[in-house]
Design a protein around this motif. Sequence first.
Motif, PDB file in Angstrom:
ATOM      1  N   GLU A   1     -13.084 -40.263   2.541  1.00 36.24           N
ATOM      2  CA  GLU A   1     -13.441 -39.612   3.791  1.00 36.24           C
ATOM      3  C   GLU A   1     -12.229 -38.808   4.238  1.00 36.24           C
ATOM      4  O   GLU A   1     -11.141 -39.360   4.419  1.00 36.24           O
ATOM      5  CB  GLU A   1     -13.789 -40.644   4.857  1.00 36.24           C
ATOM      6  CG  GLU A   1     -14.119 -40.056   6.191  1.00 36.24           C
ATOM      7  CD  GLU A   1     -14.405 -41.097   7.259  1.00 36.24           C
ATOM      8  OE1 GLU A   1     -14.608 -40.695   8.414  1.00 36.24           O
ATOM      9  OE2 GLU A   1     -14.412 -42.306   6.939  1.00 36.24           O
TER      10      GLU A   1
ATOM     11  N   GLU B   1     -15.636 -37.017  -2.165  1.00 33.92           N
ATOM     12  CA  GLU B   1     -16.596 -37.763  -1.340  1.00 33.92           C
ATOM     13  C   GLU B   1     -17.465 -38.690  -2.178  1.00 33.92           C
ATOM     14  O   GLU B   1     -17.765 -39.810  -1.764  1.00 33.92           O
ATOM     15  CB  GLU B   1     -17.439 -36.796  -0.513  1.00 33.92           C
ATOM     16  CG  GLU B   1     -16.631 -36.158   0.603  1.00 33.92           C
ATOM     17  CD  GLU B   1     -17.407 -35.145   1.420  1.00 33.92           C
ATOM     18  OE1 GLU B   1     -18.518 -34.714   0.993  1.00 33.92           O
ATOM     19  OE2 GLU B   1     -16.903 -34.766   2.491  1.00 33.92           O
TER      20      GLU B   1
ATOM     21  N   ARG C   1      -9.259 -41.575   4.003  1.00 34.80           N
ATOM     22  CA  ARG C   1      -9.614 -42.978   4.087  1.00 34.80           C
ATOM     23  C   ARG C   1     -10.600 -43.265   2.970  1.00 34.80           C
ATOM     24  O   ARG C   1     -11.457 -42.439   2.660  1.00 34.80           O
ATOM     25  CB  ARG C   1     -10.249 -43.226   5.455  1.00 34.80           C
ATOM     26  CG  ARG C   1     -10.749 -44.589   5.719  1.00 34.80           C
ATOM     27  CD  ARG C   1     -11.362 -44.764   7.112  1.00 34.80           C
ATOM     28  NE  ARG C   1     -11.535 -43.527   7.840  1.00 34.80           N
ATOM     29  CZ  ARG C   1     -11.172 -43.346   9.109  1.00 34.80           C
ATOM     30  NH1 ARG C   1     -10.612 -44.302   9.783  1.00 34.80           N
ATOM     31  NH2 ARG C   1     -11.391 -42.202   9.718  1.00 34.80           N
TER      32      ARG C   1
ATOM     33  N   LYS D   1     -13.755 -44.913   2.029  1.00 25.30           N
ATOM     34  CA  LYS D   1     -14.907 -45.453   2.737  1.00 25.30           C
ATOM     35  C   LYS D   1     -15.424 -46.722   2.094  1.00 25.30           C
ATOM     36  O   LYS D   1     -15.689 -47.698   2.746  1.00 25.30           O
ATOM     37  CB  LYS D   1     -16.042 -44.428   2.795  1.00 25.30           C
ATOM     38  CG  LYS D   1     -15.716 -43.236   3.644  1.00 25.30           C
ATOM     39  CD  LYS D   1     -16.929 -42.349   3.837  1.00 25.30           C
ATOM     40  CE  LYS D   1     -17.287 -41.632   2.561  1.00 25.30           C
ATOM     41  NZ  LYS D   1     -18.286 -40.583   2.729  1.00 25.30           N
TER      42      LYS D   1
END
Length: 90
Positions: free
Chosen positions: A62, A57, A77, A79
């Motif tokens: 994500e 993260e 994904r 971010k």
Amino acid sequence: MITAPQLRAARALLGLDQRQLAELCGLSVPTIQRMEASEGTVRGTVDSLMKLIDALERGGIELIGEGQISSGGRGVRLKSPAAPSEPGLP
């Protein structure tokens, strides 16, 4: 949580090898290898999983869980690009 295919995809999106990911999350390379070789959901201690997810993260990943709004199924994904101050991230 996170599946082995998600973990491999997240690492690829960040352009990290297993050694680099292990360093970022404070785990050993064999631990990362075992996690990536898991069938389905990644298995490990809660502490190890939290370190792994936190590192991903921070890198801008994500995780998309089953049933979350997306074009279908689980996934990952990117971010946003990782902050330049994050050591070890491209």
